[in-house]
Design a protein around this motif. Structure first.
Motif, PDB file in Angstrom:
ATOM      1  N   LEU A  80      53.197  47.041  43.586  1.00 56.59           N
ATOM      2  CA  LEU A  80      52.695  45.677  43.425  1.00 56.59           C
ATOM      3  C   LEU A  80      53.197  44.735  44.524  1.00 56.59           C
ATOM      4  O   LEU A  80      52.482  43.811  44.930  1.00 56.59           O
ATOM      5  N   GLU A  81      54.396  44.959  45.017  1.00 57.09           N
ATOM      6  CA  GLU A  81      54.911  44.111  46.091  1.00 57.09           C
ATOM      7  C   GLU A  81      54.079  44.297  47.358  1.00 57.09           C
ATOM      8  O   GLU A  81      53.791  43.329  48.076  1.00 57.09           O
ATOM      9  N   LEU A  85      51.730  41.523  49.275  1.00 57.78           N
ATOM     10  CA  LEU A  85      51.862  41.252  50.711  1.00 57.78           C
ATOM     11  C   LEU A  85      50.530  41.438  51.432  1.00 57.78           C
ATOM     12  O   LEU A  85      50.105  40.581  52.218  1.00 57.78           O
ATOM     13  N   GLU A  86      49.872  42.569  51.166  1.00 55.41           N
ATOM     14  CA  GLU A  86      48.602  42.841  51.844  1.00 55.41           C
ATOM     15  C   GLU A  86      47.547  41.799  51.491  1.00 55.41           C
ATOM     16  O   GLU A  86      46.777  41.359  52.344  1.00 55.41           O
ATOM     17  N   LEU A  87      47.517  41.394  50.226  1.00 57.17           N
ATOM     18  CA  LEU A  87      46.565  40.372  49.813  1.00 57.17           C
ATOM     19  C   LEU A  87      46.854  39.046  50.502  1.00 57.17           C
ATOM     20  O   LEU A  87      45.928  38.317  50.900  1.00 57.17           O
ATOM     21  N   ILE A 116      49.890  38.590  39.845  1.00 53.97           N
ATOM     22  CA  ILE A 116      50.657  38.507  41.083  1.00 53.97           C
ATOM     23  C   ILE A 116      50.854  37.031  41.414  1.00 53.97           C
ATOM     24  O   ILE A 116      49.889  36.262  41.432  1.00 53.97           O
ATOM     25  N   GLY A 117      52.082  36.640  41.647  1.00 47.74           N
ATOM     26  CA  GLY A 117      52.365  35.260  42.018  1.00 47.74           C
ATOM     27  C   GLY A 117      51.950  34.993  43.456  1.00 47.74           C
ATOM     28  O   GLY A 117      52.007  35.882  44.309  1.00 47.74           O
ATOM     29  N   THR A 118      51.575  33.754  43.737  1.00 49.70           N
ATOM     30  CA  THR A 118      51.096  33.432  45.085  1.00 49.70           C
ATOM     31  C   THR A 118      52.029  32.496  45.856  1.00 49.70           C
ATOM     32  O   THR A 118      51.747  32.163  47.004  1.00 49.70           O
ATOM     33  N   TYR A 158      45.531  40.752  37.800  1.00 46.82           N
ATOM     34  CA  TYR A 158      44.978  42.018  38.282  1.00 46.82           C
ATOM     35  C   TYR A 158      44.675  42.926  37.106  1.00 46.82           C
ATOM     36  O   TYR A 158      45.220  42.776  36.012  1.00 46.82           O
ATOM     37  N   ASP A 159      43.809  43.858  37.340  1.00 49.01           N
ATOM     38  CA  ASP A 159      43.448  44.849  36.331  1.00 49.01           C
ATOM     39  C   ASP A 159      43.214  46.181  37.028  1.00 49.01           C
ATOM     40  O   ASP A 159      43.425  46.308  38.247  1.00 49.01           O
TER      41      ASP A 159
END
Length: 299
Positions: A80-81, A85-87, A116-118, A158-159
């Motif tokens: 998830l990290e 990052l990629e997102l 996911i936090g932004t 996310y799902d």
């Protein structure tokens, strides 16, 4: 519709995590650029983001009363990290920098797997001057920038869904490649929850390779230009000059199947049908993906 040209084979697909998001903007051109720029360059096969445009929506469907677009961002790993990052690269480089854009989680209420936090990777583009405010009935991060200001919801849910569903349409003509392909993409966009991350794709791939540091390389038995040189192993049918692929990701298996079915039907019912020799699919003999979708079972 000539279903007789549909091969008895399967598409091999697998599960992945996805984020659906809603982007809004002041004008159509900026909205399109933000949507298509941020979802371009599919990279799931190299551990990066894969994305696509799901559909454009009107002002009555957005929290801020502006035109919007629903996009999807997919990740095939469990990290998830890394996903976060990629997102963030896509958001920071392709959405935040475009004038008057906002980004929301979609839909607002969701029985999702998580979020996911932004703030860490996107909000802090404000260099410590960013702030959180309740706006549009959401918790929004305000990132101060030179064309004030970029706003993004503080969490994106996310799902899990289906990645890599696909089919090939083997063509006689260039016109069929492009014309039938555009019809297929339009049919996929009519299915809520489905995207086509590659659009009309020219490059079918395989798992075995002479150059492992590259990753997937060309599926040489299906390359029309190699047919004469590798005649003993070529799988290109007579009169076929092009083998484009359409890849589909769907929020669940039924969505992926429906999008495949509708896309194939749109081709076989079209003016290009006479130039389509066979409908097939890409698979790896069941060795890669978790799920198989048989083409004949769709109809």
């Amino acid at each position: 519709m000539n279903k007789g040209i549909i091969e008895d084979t399967f598409a091999e697909c697998f599960s992945g995590k996805y984020i659906r998001a809603l982007i809004t903007a002041e004008d159509d051109e900026t909205l399109k650029k933000a949507a298509y720029d941020s979802t371009s360059t599919p990279g799931a096969v190299i551990g990066r983001i894969e994305g696509g445009v799901e559909r454009f929506v009107g002002k009555n469907e957005t929290p801020d009363g502006r035109k919007g677009v629903i996009v999807q961002y997919w990740f095939g790993l469990d990290d998830l990290e890394k996903f976060e990052l990629e997102l963030s690269y896509r958001i920071r480089q392709d959405i935040l920098v475009k004038p008057f854009t906002r980004m929301f989680s979609y839909p607002k209420e969701s029985d999702s797997k998580g979020s996911i936090g932004t703030m860490k990777q996107v909000g802090h583009c404000g260099d410590g001057y960013e702030w959180i405010e309740n706006k549009f009935d959401r918790e929004m991060i305000n990132v101060p920038i030179a064309v004030p200001d970029f706003q993004i919801e503080s969490k994106l849910v996310y799902d899990e869904g289906i990645m890599g569903a696909n089919f090939w349409y083997m063509c006689k003509t260039k016109e069929a490649v492009l014309g039938a392909g555009e019809l297929a993409i339009d049919a996929i966009m009519d299915v809520e929850g489905a995207i086509s991350p590659f659009g009309i794709c020219s490059a079918a791939s395989k798992t075995e390779t002479n150059y492992p540091w590259i990753g997937p390389t060309t599926n040489h038995p299906f390359c029309p230009s190699l047919k004469k040189d590798i005649s003993e192993i070529s799988k290109v049918p007579d009169s076929v000059n092009y083998i484009p692929e359409i890849v589909i990701n769907g929020t669940d298996m039924e969505i992926a199947k429906l999008a495949m079915k509708n896309a194939i039907e749109s081709i076989l019912d079209s003016v290009y049908a006479s130039d389509i020799v066979k409908i097939s699919a890409g698979n790896f003999n069941g060795k890669l993906g978790q799920y198989n979708i048989n083409l004949l079972d769709l109809f």
